[in-house]
Write a protein that holds these residues in place. Structure first.
Motif, PDB file in Angstrom:
ATOM      1  N   ALA A  49     -55.720-122.084  81.259  1.00  0.00           N
ATOM      2  CA  ALA A  49     -55.397-121.559  79.932  1.00  0.00           C
ATOM      3  C   ALA A  49     -54.217-122.296  79.329  1.00  0.00           C
ATOM      4  N   PRO A  50     -54.206-122.480  78.000  1.00  0.00           N
ATOM      5  CA  PRO A  50     -53.031-123.070  77.343  1.00  0.00           C
ATOM      6  C   PRO A  50     -51.856-122.102  77.391  1.00  0.00           C
ATOM      7  N   ARG A  51     -50.663-122.625  77.543  1.00  0.00           N
ATOM      8  CA  ARG A  51     -49.465-121.797  77.578  1.00  0.00           C
ATOM      9  C   ARG A  51     -48.942-121.528  76.162  1.00  0.00           C
ATOM     10  N   TRP A  52     -49.561-122.164  75.165  1.00  0.00           N
ATOM     11  CA  TRP A  52     -49.149-121.993  73.781  1.00  0.00           C
ATOM     12  C   TRP A  52     -50.006-120.964  73.026  1.00  0.00           C
ATOM     13  N   ALA A  53     -50.872-120.262  73.751  1.00  0.00           N
ATOM     14  CA  ALA A  53     -51.737-119.262  73.105  1.00  0.00           C
ATOM     15  C   ALA A  53     -51.901-118.073  74.034  1.00  0.00           C
ATOM     16  N   ILE A  54     -52.185-116.928  73.438  1.00  0.00           N
ATOM     17  CA  ILE A  54     -52.415-115.717  74.213  1.00  0.00           C
ATOM     18  C   ILE A  54     -53.357-114.807  73.432  1.00  0.00           C
ATOM     19  N   ALA A  55     -54.123-113.997  74.157  1.00  0.00           N
ATOM     20  CA  ALA A  55     -55.013-113.029  73.522  1.00  0.00           C
ATOM     21  C   ALA A  55     -54.479-111.629  73.765  1.00  0.00           C
ATOM     22  N   PHE A  56     -54.159-110.921  72.687  1.00  0.00           N
ATOM     23  CA  PHE A  56     -53.788-109.519  72.815  1.00  0.00           C
ATOM     24  C   PHE A  56     -55.069-108.700  72.807  1.00  0.00           C
ATOM     25  N   LYS A  57     -55.305-107.929  73.872  1.00  0.00           N
ATOM     26  CA  LYS A  57     -56.554-107.168  74.001  1.00  0.00           C
ATOM     27  C   LYS A  57     -56.337-105.725  73.550  1.00  0.00           C
ATOM     28  N   TYR A  58     -57.193-105.264  72.634  1.00  0.00           N
ATOM     29  CA  TYR A  58     -57.172-103.863  72.232  1.00  0.00           C
ATOM     30  C   TYR A  58     -57.737-102.994  73.354  1.00  0.00           C
ATOM     31  N   PRO A  59     -57.397-101.698  73.349  1.00  0.00           N
ATOM     32  CA  PRO A  59     -58.026-100.812  74.336  1.00  0.00           C
ATOM     33  C   PRO A  59     -59.533-100.934  74.240  1.00  0.00           C
ATOM     34  N   PRO A  60     -60.220-101.036  75.354  1.00  0.00           N
ATOM     35  CA  PRO A  60     -61.667-101.291  75.327  1.00  0.00           C
ATOM     36  C   PRO A  60     -62.436-100.150  74.685  1.00  0.00           C
ATOM     37  N   GLU A  61     -63.505-100.473  73.990  1.00  0.00           N
ATOM     38  CA  GLU A  61     -64.380 -99.464  73.403  1.00  0.00           C
ATOM     39  C   GLU A  61     -65.693 -99.350  74.173  1.00  0.00           C
ATOM     40  N   GLU A  62     -65.894-100.228  75.129  1.00  0.00           N
ATOM     41  CA  GLU A  62     -67.043-100.119  76.022  1.00  0.00           C
ATOM     42  C   GLU A  62     -66.556-100.262  77.458  1.00  0.00           C
ATOM     43  N   VAL A  63     -66.934 -99.317  78.287  1.00  0.00           N
ATOM     44  CA  VAL A  63     -66.565 -99.353  79.693  1.00  0.00           C
ATOM     45  C   VAL A  63     -67.777 -98.941  80.516  1.00  0.00           C
ATOM     46  N   THR A  64     -67.695 -99.129  81.821  1.00  0.00           N
ATOM     47  CA  THR A  64     -68.740 -98.638  82.717  1.00  0.00           C
ATOM     48  C   THR A  64     -68.172 -97.525  83.583  1.00  0.00           C
ATOM     49  N   THR A  65     -69.013 -96.559  83.900  1.00  0.00           N
ATOM     50  CA  THR A  65     -68.599 -95.452  84.755  1.00  0.00           C
ATOM     51  C   THR A  65     -69.829 -94.840  85.401  1.00  0.00           C
ATOM     52  N   LYS A  66     -69.623 -93.909  86.292  1.00  0.00           N
ATOM     53  CA  LYS A  66     -70.705 -93.279  87.033  1.00  0.00           C
ATOM     54  C   LYS A  66     -71.197 -92.039  86.307  1.00  0.00           C
ATOM     55  N   LEU A  67     -72.517 -91.932  86.144  1.00  0.00           N
ATOM     56  CA  LEU A  67     -73.123 -90.740  85.550  1.00  0.00           C
ATOM     57  C   LEU A  67     -73.368 -89.717  86.661  1.00  0.00           C
ATOM     58  N   LEU A  68     -72.587 -88.644  86.645  1.00  0.00           N
ATOM     59  CA  LEU A  68     -72.648 -87.655  87.717  1.00  0.00           C
ATOM     60  C   LEU A  68     -73.754 -86.636  87.502  1.00  0.00           C
ATOM     61  N   TYR A 108     -49.730-107.586  62.248  1.00  0.00           N
ATOM     62  CA  TYR A 108     -51.113-108.068  62.136  1.00  0.00           C
ATOM     63  C   TYR A 108     -51.974-107.380  63.203  1.00  0.00           C
ATOM     64  N   ILE A 109     -51.472-107.320  64.428  1.00  0.00           N
ATOM     65  CA  ILE A 109     -52.204-106.684  65.525  1.00  0.00           C
ATOM     66  C   ILE A 109     -52.453-105.209  65.220  1.00  0.00           C
ATOM     67  N   LYS A 110     -51.433-104.527  64.740  1.00  0.00           N
ATOM     68  CA  LYS A 110     -51.561-103.102  64.425  1.00  0.00           C
ATOM     69  C   LYS A 110     -52.565-102.884  63.291  1.00  0.00           C
ATOM     70  N   ARG A 111     -52.454-103.704  62.249  1.00  0.00           N
ATOM     71  CA  ARG A 111     -53.328-103.532  61.088  1.00  0.00           C
ATOM     72  C   ARG A 111     -54.793-103.686  61.455  1.00  0.00           C
ATOM     73  N   TRP A 112     -55.109-104.736  62.212  1.00  0.00           N
ATOM     74  CA  TRP A 112     -56.509-104.960  62.561  1.00  0.00           C
ATOM     75  C   TRP A 112     -56.986-104.016  63.652  1.00  0.00           C
ATOM     76  N   GLY A 113     -56.054-103.489  64.443  1.00  0.00           N
ATOM     77  CA  GLY A 113     -56.453-102.457  65.385  1.00  0.00           C
ATOM     78  C   GLY A 113     -56.956-101.221  64.672  1.00  0.00           C
ATOM     79  N   GLU A 114     -56.361-100.927  63.517  1.00  0.00           N
ATOM     80  CA  GLU A 114     -56.777 -99.774  62.721  1.00  0.00           C
ATOM     81  C   GLU A 114     -58.036-100.054  61.916  1.00  0.00           C
ATOM     82  N   HIS A 115     -58.343-101.350  61.707  1.00  0.00           N
ATOM     83  CA  HIS A 115     -59.486-101.708  60.858  1.00  0.00           C
ATOM     84  C   HIS A 115     -60.514-102.561  61.614  1.00  0.00           C
ATOM     85  N   ARG A 116     -60.550-102.430  62.917  1.00  0.00           N
ATOM     86  CA  ARG A 116     -61.423-103.304  63.703  1.00  0.00           C
ATOM     87  C   ARG A 116     -62.898-103.092  63.396  1.00  0.00           C
TER      88      ARG A 116
END
Length: 732
Positions: free
Chosen positions: A320-339, A283-291
């Motif tokens: 946090a509940p110990r009966w649930a967890i959030a699997f985080k996809y690699p981020p698509e928005e990040v912050t960085t320095k504009l050189l 399920y995680i893989k499928r929606w990662g490809e179709h996010r």
């Protein structure tokens, strides 16, 4: 204390040194500042990925030095604080956060702990998409909506009842004749992606800066003092659980979802109850490809133990509940320095500013360059050299700078000034027509950068599809002095190609002496640029120089490219505005380059999918001598300039517009489009009232919902095959 490349601390022993104490204080302060901005000002001063990294570092330090863990540490508390704009509301039952997993290994560790603690007890996992929105609690008494509140710090939120009442998806009364005496419903308010795009289009049309992202825009819209402003925004909500309740008896999370839907509350169509971790990972893989096929932004998947008895046995921590967890996809928005901001000259002469940034990982790859489109966009977004910026990279989309983090702007930032000369050939650059936002280099024939870009583009998948002719090979062919140091004394080389016209005349002997400037490292130290052979091996006393394997492949692929269909040839010619869609339409309507060249503006513009702007661009292109030379030399070299008449394929889709969404087992994306176009149909990317059929595959997403909302016919893959073979009559 030192850190790994990922920022994880390496701590020796348990004694808390002064350095460790200072780092804990620093991390705590930065996380609290980010929380305050995110939850209470609807600003993002750091990306989710950066926040997660810092929180993990703080958690590791606290585990190694428990005496430094504060009761109100960001690792132990939830959300932000309640601002002064709204009345405080105490939740009937505390709203918790979720622990995160970032790898399959971390998911396996969580699953193992759950199974270890539950022993032989049978249970399932309920999986759902993690909506990137604003957490909200709705309180219904005897079926009537009496209050809505933000999460706040998990105990106390803000009363936003008047604003939530403006959301069309939230019922004022539950759709049941036997409502519970009390129920506290939890969910996420979000800005649908399609509506957010329309909102930013309106902003651009009004000359206003775009909104940064759907999450912050949803939060800001929901926390307006005037509910009329909230009502003007197309917000939506999905509910995903209940807190306090009276008169509600359920045994599992999935039963709650069914109950909530039965009451008329909006629930996600993407939830599934699964039996084990293998199914969860699929399920995680499928929606990662179709996010990006989902109607709202997502940043991961939430996995919950479905049965309440098992949830109760597992319990919760302070946050946090110990009966649930959030699997985080690699981020698509990040912050960085504009050189710095440099410019690139494209294949049609367009001069495009691009950002040079501190390298950062986003969407699973390291990025240090991103487009800024044009000088107007740089000004509109108010991006300045030295800013901390928000960078977005969605899947295979080109990275883009969305805007600056104004809260982190310093006094030493500098505004970008567009150059007035082409950095490649020195020609004056500027807008072609008054009012144009794009600036262009007029030296189309002889500008090395434009030729380099055209050669690279014509080899792309949407044109001749010559895999061996990549970026470096394009430079070697047309601009071998690219990267030449200022103090170099070697004689300058004459490029093998001075026009793409000679591409299909190349021989292996033509490539023998091509050298390029390259930097190498020796002993970890970068050396000055030096000339190296590109298409041939260097050779030695025993083995003379010989063509590389990639060079042999390049010549073979050039030969194969000569038989590509006409539409690919048209794309490869780099006619302004002519991409694959327009090229297919022209090829299908006229059949040959000669017929297209001879056609009038009205004839070209009358072609479905072309229009007057493209028609005028095509005619203008053929008036240029060196453009016509490209066509003539390619034809002389054997490149196919006309399509064979297809009498075998019936035009079963003549005049029909189709949208295909999701994955089809029997077709690739290119095959789907080819199947539709070859039968006279139009392949569209969006559903409207003019759409004739919507073909739905696996993980269809929001387009299927849009089709049903508009009453457009929805087909399975099997029905699509029938439609291709027999036309609408075959569907009965």
């Amino acid at each position: 204390m030192t850190s790994t490349d990922e920022g994880e601390p390496v701590v020796a022993g348990e004694a808390a040194t002064t350095e460790v104490q200072q780092r804990v204080a620093e991390l705590t302060a930065r996380l609290e500042e980010a929380r305050l901005a995110y939850y209470d000002r609807d600003e993002s001063i750091m990306s989710d990925a950066e926040y997660d990294r810092l929180e993990r570092e703080l958690r590791a330090l606290e585990e190694a030095h428990p005496q430094l863990r504060r009761p109100d540490s960001p690792t132990r508390t939830v959300g932000g604080v309640v601002g002064a704009s709204f009345a405080p509301v105490e939740h009937l039952q505390r709203m918790l956060s979720l622990d995160n997993a970032f790898t399959a290994e971390e998911m396996a560790e969580w699953d193992a702990r759950v199974r270890r603690e539950l022993g032989e007890q049978s249970f399932s996992y309920l999986t759902e998409l993690k909506i990137d929105g604003l957490a909200v609690a709705l309180v219904y008494e005897d079926g009537e909506l009496v209050r809505a509140a933000t999460r706040g710090d998990g105990r106390v939120g803000e009363d936003i009842t008047a604003n939530v009442r403006t959301l069309a998806s939230v019922p004022q009364r539950l759709a049941t004749d036997d409502p519970p005496a009390l129920v506290e419903v939890r969910g996420e308010v979000f800005y649908p992606v399609a509506e957010f795009e329309l909102l930013n289009e309106a902003q651009a049309a009004a000359g206003k800066p775009p909104y940064a992202n759907p999450r912050n825009t949803a939060a800001g819209s929901l926390r307006q003092k005037d509910p009329a402003v909230t009502a003007s925004r197309k917000l939506a909500m999905y509910v995903h659980g209940i807190g306090a309740r009276q008169g509600v008896t359920v045994r599992s999370q999935s039963e709650i979802y069914a109950l909530l839907a039965g009451w008329g509350l909006p629930t996600s169509p993407h939830t599934e109850v699964l039996s084990d971790l293998d199914a969860v990972n699929r399920y995680i893989k499928r929606w990662g490809e179709h996010r990006h096929d989902v109607e709202h932004e997502i940043d991961g998947v939430v996995v919950k133990v479905d049965e309440f008895a098992a949830q109760g046995q597992l319990g919760s921590t302070s946050r946090a509940p110990r009966w649930a967890i959030a699997f985080k996809y690699p981020p698509e928005e990040v912050t960085t320095k504009l050189l710095h901001i440099d410019v690139n000259v494209g294949r049609t002469g367009r001069v495009t500013p691009y950002a040079v940034m501190e390298p950062v990982t986003v969407a699973g790859s390291t990025v240090e360059l991103a487009t800024l489109h044009n000088a107007f966009e740089v000004k509109r977004k108010d991006v300045r050299i030295g800013d901390t910026v928000v960078l977005r990279k969605a899947g295979d989309v080109i990275p883009e700078v969305l805007g600056p983090v104004l809260a982190l702007r310093t006094d030493d930032v500098r505004e970008f000034v567009m150059p007035t000369e082409c950095p490649s050939c020195g020609s004056p650059v500027g807008p072609v027509r008054e009012g144009d936002k794009d600036w262009r280099c007029p030296n189309a024939q002889h500008c090395p950068a434009q030729l380099r870009e055209r050669v690279f583009a014509l080899a792309g998948r949407g044109a001749f599809d010559i895999e061996a002719l990549g970026w470096e090979a394009s430079i070697a062919l047309v601009d071998p002095e690219h990267g030449r140091p200022a103090d170099a004394t070697e004689p300058r080389q004459t490029p093998v190609l001075t026009s793409e016209a000679g591409l299909f005349d190349l021989t292996v002997d033509d490539l023998a002496d091509v050298r390029v400037w390259r930097r190498r490292k020796r002993g970890g130290v970068e050396q000055p640029p030096a000339l190296e052979p590109f298409f041939y091996t260097a050779g030695n006393a025993k083995n003379p120089p010989a063509p590389r394997a990639t060079t042999v492949t390049l010549l073979e692929e050039l030969e194969k490219a000569k038989s590509q269909p006409l539409w690919r040839v048209l794309v490869a010619l780099s006619i302004r505005h002519v991409g694959p869609t327009a090229a297919r339409a022209l090829a299908q309507a006229f059949g040959s380059v000669e017929a297209i060249r001879a056609a009038s503006t009205d004839e070209l513009a009358g072609t479905d999918g072309v229009g007057r702007i493209i028609a005028e661009s095509v005619q203008e292109w053929f008036t240029v001598d060196w453009h016509r030379e490209i066509v003539e030399r390619w034809a002389a070299a054997g490149v196919r300039m006309a399509d064979e008449v297809d009498t075998a394929t019936e035009k079963t889709l003549e005049g029909l517009t189709l949208v295909v969404t999701g994955s089809l087992e029997g077709f690739t994306r290119d095959e789907i489009k080819e199947a539709i176009l070859s039968r006279g149909g139009k392949a569209s990317g969006s559903v409207s009232k003019k759409t004739d059929y919507v073909v739905v595959g696996e993980n269809a997403g929001s387009k299927e919902a849009k089709a049903r909302e508009l009453g457009r016919p929805v087909l399975t893959e099997e029905q699509f095959v029938v439609l291709l073979e027999q036309g609408p009559a075959g569907l009965g």
